[in-house]
Motif scaffolding. Sequence first.
Motif, mmCIF file in Angstrom:
data_model
loop_
_atom_site.group_PDB
_atom_site.id
_atom_site.type_symbol
_atom_site.label_atom_id
_atom_site.label_comp_id
_atom_site.label_asym_id
_atom_site.label_seq_id
_atom_site.Cartn_x
_atom_site.Cartn_y
_atom_site.Cartn_z
ATOM 1 N N ALA A 109 30.542 36.633 48.483
ATOM 2 C CA ALA A 109 29.188 37.367 47.848
ATOM 3 C C ALA A 109 30.100 38.181 46.226
ATOM 4 C CB ALA A 109 28.604 38.183 48.134
ATOM 5 N N ARG B 96 31.313 35.632 44.093
ATOM 6 C CA ARG B 96 30.304 34.743 43.416
ATOM 7 C C ARG B 96 29.978 35.412 42.117
ATOM 8 N NH1 ARG B 96 27.389 32.516 48.455
ATOM 9 N NH2 ARG B 96 27.948 30.523 48.728
ATOM 10 N N ARG B 97 29.746 37.138 41.926
ATOM 11 C CA ARG B 97 29.732 37.613 41.148
ATOM 12 C C ARG B 97 30.005 37.944 40.219
ATOM 13 N NH1 ARG B 97 29.088 41.594 46.040
ATOM 14 N NH2 ARG B 97 30.473 42.922 45.636
ATOM 15 N N GLY B 98 31.625 37.328 40.879
ATOM 16 C CA GLY B 98 32.961 37.238 39.850
ATOM 17 C C GLY B 98 34.249 37.918 39.807
#
Length: 137
Positions: A30, A33-35
Amino acid sequence: MTEVVAPGIDALLEQARSGVRRLTPEETVAASRRGALIIDTRTEAQRREQGELPGAIVIDRTVLEWRLDPGSEWRIPEATSYDMEVVVVCRQGYSSSLAVATLRLVGLWRTTDMIGGVEAWQAVGLPLNAGPADVRT
């Protein structure tokens, strides 16, 4: 001769992890995925044996702080801010915790590591790649 009483590695590890919210493998996915930067510090032999962590940047532990410090002339291009989120991953989740402690001392206050390392990643069935890795020297 006076014997030196040292706290030992367990105390050092406890101190390094103090105040750090470590991530599970699923939380690491996760974060990616958010950088967040996912940094793999495993050796080449360990990566060859276990596989490559998808999306991770491989940085040797000996140069980690210089590559991630945004103020360093030897930083990687992705090291843009002391506010960036970084997740350090090793084989079992021990040396990554020590790396997090020094990265936080450098000023990267949002740095954490993955509980259990790549062995935990494998245990929950997350995929690993055959390569090639994104190795930064």
